[in-house]
Design a protein around this motif. Structure first.
Motif, PDB file in Angstrom:
ATOM      1  N   GLU A  85       0.861  -1.191   0.000  1.00 47.69           N
ATOM      2  CA  GLU A  85       0.000   0.000   0.000  1.00 47.69           C
ATOM      3  C   GLU A  85       0.897   1.242   0.000  1.00 47.69           C
ATOM      4  N   THR A  86       0.380   2.282  -0.610  1.00 46.70           N
ATOM      5  CA  THR A  86       1.184   3.497  -0.635  1.00 46.70           C
ATOM      6  C   THR A  86       1.085   4.279   0.672  1.00 46.70           C
ATOM      7  N   SER A  87      -0.110   4.315   1.237  1.00 43.52           N
ATOM      8  CA  SER A  87      -0.216   5.051   2.504  1.00 43.52           C
ATOM      9  C   SER A  87      -0.488   4.097   3.660  1.00 43.52           C
ATOM     10  N   LEU A  88       0.343   4.200   4.651  1.00 49.21           N
ATOM     11  CA  LEU A  88       0.209   3.339   5.821  1.00 49.21           C
ATOM     12  C   LEU A  88      -0.663   4.019   6.871  1.00 49.21           C
ATOM     13  N   PRO A  89      -1.327   3.213   7.716  1.00 47.38           N
ATOM     14  CA  PRO A  89      -2.126   3.832   8.765  1.00 47.38           C
ATOM     15  C   PRO A  89      -1.228   4.521   9.796  1.00 47.38           C
ATOM     16  N   GLY A  90      -1.772   5.506  10.437  1.00 44.82           N
ATOM     17  CA  GLY A  90      -1.038   6.173  11.507  1.00 44.82           C
ATOM     18  C   GLY A  90      -0.830   5.216  12.659  1.00 44.82           C
ATOM     19  N   HIS A  91       0.244   5.409  13.390  1.00 46.11           N
ATOM     20  CA  HIS A  91       0.466   4.536  14.536  1.00 46.11           C
ATOM     21  C   HIS A  91       1.185   5.315  15.620  1.00 46.11           C
ATOM     22  N   GLU A  92       0.903   4.941  16.849  1.00 48.82           N
ATOM     23  CA  GLU A  92       1.565   5.645  17.940  1.00 48.82           C
ATOM     24  C   GLU A  92       1.729   4.743  19.152  1.00 48.82           C
ATOM     25  N   VAL A  93       2.726   5.080  19.946  1.00 48.81           N
ATOM     26  CA  VAL A  93       2.968   4.382  21.205  1.00 48.81           C
ATOM     27  C   VAL A  93       2.767   5.390  22.324  1.00 48.81           C
ATOM     28  N   VAL A  94       1.968   5.014  23.299  1.00 49.58           N
ATOM     29  CA  VAL A  94       1.781   5.898  24.451  1.00 49.58           C
ATOM     30  C   VAL A  94       2.112   5.119  25.718  1.00 49.58           C
ATOM     31  N   GLN A  95       2.315   5.859  26.789  1.00 50.35           N
ATOM     32  CA  GLN A  95       2.624   5.223  28.064  1.00 50.35           C
ATOM     33  C   GLN A  95       1.462   5.392  29.012  1.00 50.35           C
ATOM     34  N   GLY A  96       1.277   4.387  29.860  1.00 53.18           N
ATOM     35  CA  GLY A  96       0.251   4.525  30.887  1.00 53.18           C
ATOM     36  C   GLY A  96      -0.539   3.255  31.073  1.00 53.18           C
ATOM     37  N   SER A  97      -1.727   3.427  31.615  1.00 56.06           N
ATOM     38  CA  SER A  97      -2.597   2.274  31.833  1.00 56.06           C
ATOM     39  C   SER A  97      -3.292   1.922  30.529  1.00 56.06           C
ATOM     40  N   PRO A  98      -3.165   0.656  30.073  1.00 52.47           N
ATOM     41  CA  PRO A  98      -3.690   0.296  28.755  1.00 52.47           C
ATOM     42  C   PRO A  98      -5.166   0.645  28.557  1.00 52.47           C
ATOM     43  N   VAL A  99      -6.017   0.290  29.526  1.00 53.97           N
ATOM     44  CA  VAL A  99      -7.453   0.538  29.346  1.00 53.97           C
ATOM     45  C   VAL A  99      -7.713   2.027  29.146  1.00 53.97           C
ATOM     46  N   GLN A 100      -7.157   2.813  30.054  1.00 57.21           N
ATOM     47  CA  GLN A 100      -7.390   4.249  30.006  1.00 57.21           C
ATOM     48  C   GLN A 100      -6.834   4.861  28.721  1.00 57.21           C
ATOM     49  N   GLN A 101      -5.622   4.435  28.334  1.00 59.31           N
ATOM     50  CA  GLN A 101      -4.995   5.011  27.151  1.00 59.31           C
ATOM     51  C   GLN A 101      -5.746   4.649  25.873  1.00 59.31           C
ATOM     52  N   VAL A 102      -6.221   3.410  25.786  1.00 57.97           N
ATOM     53  CA  VAL A 102      -6.959   2.998  24.585  1.00 57.97           C
ATOM     54  C   VAL A 102      -8.239   3.822  24.465  1.00 57.97           C
ATOM     55  N   VAL A 103      -8.972   3.917  25.566  1.00 62.47           N
ATOM     56  CA  VAL A 103     -10.245   4.644  25.533  1.00 62.47           C
ATOM     57  C   VAL A 103     -10.016   6.128  25.263  1.00 62.47           C
ATOM     58  N   GLU A 104      -8.991   6.695  25.906  1.00 59.70           N
ATOM     59  CA  GLU A 104      -8.728   8.130  25.720  1.00 59.70           C
ATOM     60  C   GLU A 104      -8.209   8.434  24.316  1.00 59.70           C
ATOM     61  N   SER A 105      -7.292   7.607  23.814  1.00 58.15           N
ATOM     62  CA  SER A 105      -6.799   7.827  22.454  1.00 58.15           C
ATOM     63  C   SER A 105      -7.929   7.739  21.442  1.00 58.15           C
ATOM     64  N   ALA A 106      -8.800   6.751  21.634  1.00 56.33           N
ATOM     65  CA  ALA A 106      -9.923   6.584  20.712  1.00 56.33           C
ATOM     66  C   ALA A 106     -10.779   7.840  20.705  1.00 56.33           C
ATOM     67  N   SER A 107     -11.049   8.367  21.874  1.00 54.00           N
ATOM     68  CA  SER A 107     -11.951   9.512  21.892  1.00 54.00           C
ATOM     69  C   SER A 107     -11.241  10.786  21.434  1.00 54.00           C
ATOM     70  N   ALA A 108      -9.945  10.931  21.784  1.00 60.01           N
ATOM     71  CA  ALA A 108      -9.211  12.123  21.338  1.00 60.01           C
ATOM     72  C   ALA A 108      -9.090  12.162  19.815  1.00 60.01           C
ATOM     73  N   TRP A 109      -8.929  10.994  19.219  1.00 64.00           N
ATOM     74  CA  TRP A 109      -8.768  10.921  17.758  1.00 64.00           C
ATOM     75  C   TRP A 109     -10.115  10.959  17.042  1.00 64.00           C
ATOM     76  N   GLY A 110     -11.180  10.713  17.790  1.00 59.40           N
ATOM     77  CA  GLY A 110     -12.514  10.699  17.182  1.00 59.40           C
ATOM     78  C   GLY A 110     -12.851   9.379  16.523  1.00 59.40           C
ATOM     79  N   ALA A 111     -12.310   8.289  17.070  1.00 56.10           N
ATOM     80  CA  ALA A 111     -12.584   6.964  16.511  1.00 56.10           C
ATOM     81  C   ALA A 111     -14.069   6.628  16.662  1.00 56.10           C
ATOM     82  N   ASP A 112     -14.599   5.854  15.696  1.00 54.85           N
ATOM     83  CA  ASP A 112     -15.968   5.363  15.879  1.00 54.85           C
ATOM     84  C   ASP A 112     -16.004   3.852  16.075  1.00 54.85           C
TER      85      ASP A 112
END
Lengths: 138, 125
Positions: free
Chosen positions: B63-90
């Motif tokens: 593929e020419t364009s790869l999906p964005g990816h990031e590594v964050v630190q912290g509690s997995p549950v909280q970080q997943v939920v917060e990243s999803a909402s900050a990014w506007g995931a559906d």
């Protein structure tokens, strides 16, 4: 692509949202949709005429739930329904296996469960034992 | 339908299946891949980012364009939920039995409980 979707429907608020989402997915993927509703087992120690009465009350409630589901789903080319007796998770998993569905859509909590705190035990059981991905909606 | 799909990975085989499923089933959606580094992680953030880059370029090979990816630190549950909402995931897609774990996995269960957007759980075979 998802071709064969199972919607678990108990009429709860979460299940209603799950139904709308399942309908959208079925349209997008042109998938078949099977709606599953499970009702509590009827205790067999009940004698007549109570047994018949309980059975007809359960099946009437199931019919109402299915009518509600159909209304939420709207127009879909391929919808089937299954009403089963028994714990919801077992009914859902049985249908998922027999029909070889490739996606199960359900609410995170069903009717009559503590709101807010816990992932419903039936949802948890389905997620753990499902042969396919599970989409949880709340 | 789903426009922004967040895939949370712990680099386990079932997280890998979750990634493949996201790619195969939501071709129209924008995908973002997230890994959370905790205090118990065997990786540093930099190592995790390299691992994640490899994973993504492998899964999206050709593929020419790869999906964005990031590594964050912290509690997995909280970080997943917060990243999803900050990014506007559906939609959040994740594996349900984490590394070495059986059953639902505490992170998946925590995310399912805490998330207000739908969560697609994927098991390893």
């Amino acid at each position: 692509m998802f071709k064969n979707i199972l919607l678990a429907f108990d009429g709860s608020a979460h299940a209603q949202k799950a139904a709308r989402l399942a309908a959208d997915l079925a349209r997008q993927y042109q998938a078949a949709l099977c709606v599953v509703h499970a009702y509590d087992p009827v205790p067999d120690y009940l004698g007549e005429p109570y047994l018949q009465e309980v059975i007809s009350r359960r099946t009437e409630a199931a019919e109402r739930a299915m009518e509600q589901a159909q209304a939420l789903l709207g127009d879909l080319p391929r919808v089937e329904t299954e009403v089963l007796e028994g714990p919801a998770a077992e009914a859902i998993l049985r249908v998922a296996q027999v029909r070889q569905v490739d996606l199960i859509v359900m609410g995170t909590r069903g009717l009559g469960q503590l709101s807010g705190l816990l992932l419903g035990s039936q949802s948890q059981k389905v997620v753990t034992h499902a042969p396919c991905p599970v989409l949880l909606v709340r | 339908m789903f426009n922004k799909v967040l895939v949370a990975t712990d680099f386990s085989p079932c997280a890998q299946r979750a990634l493949e499923l996201a790619r195969a089933h939501f071709p129209q959606a924008e995908v973002r891949v997230l890994h959370v580094v905790t205090e118990e992680s065997p990786f540093t953030t930099t190592e995790a980012l390299l691992e994640l880059e490899m994973l993504v370029s492998d899964a999206w090979k050709g593929e020419t364009s790869l999906p964005g990816h990031e590594v964050v630190q912290g509690s997995p549950v909280q970080q997943v939920v917060e990243s999803a909402s900050a990014w506007g995931a559906d939609l959040i897609v994740m594996g349900v039995s984490g590394q070495g774990g059986q059953g639902l996995g505490s992170v998946a269960e925590g995310v399912v409980r805490a998330s207000t957007i739908p969560v697609l759980t994927v098991k390893s075979r």
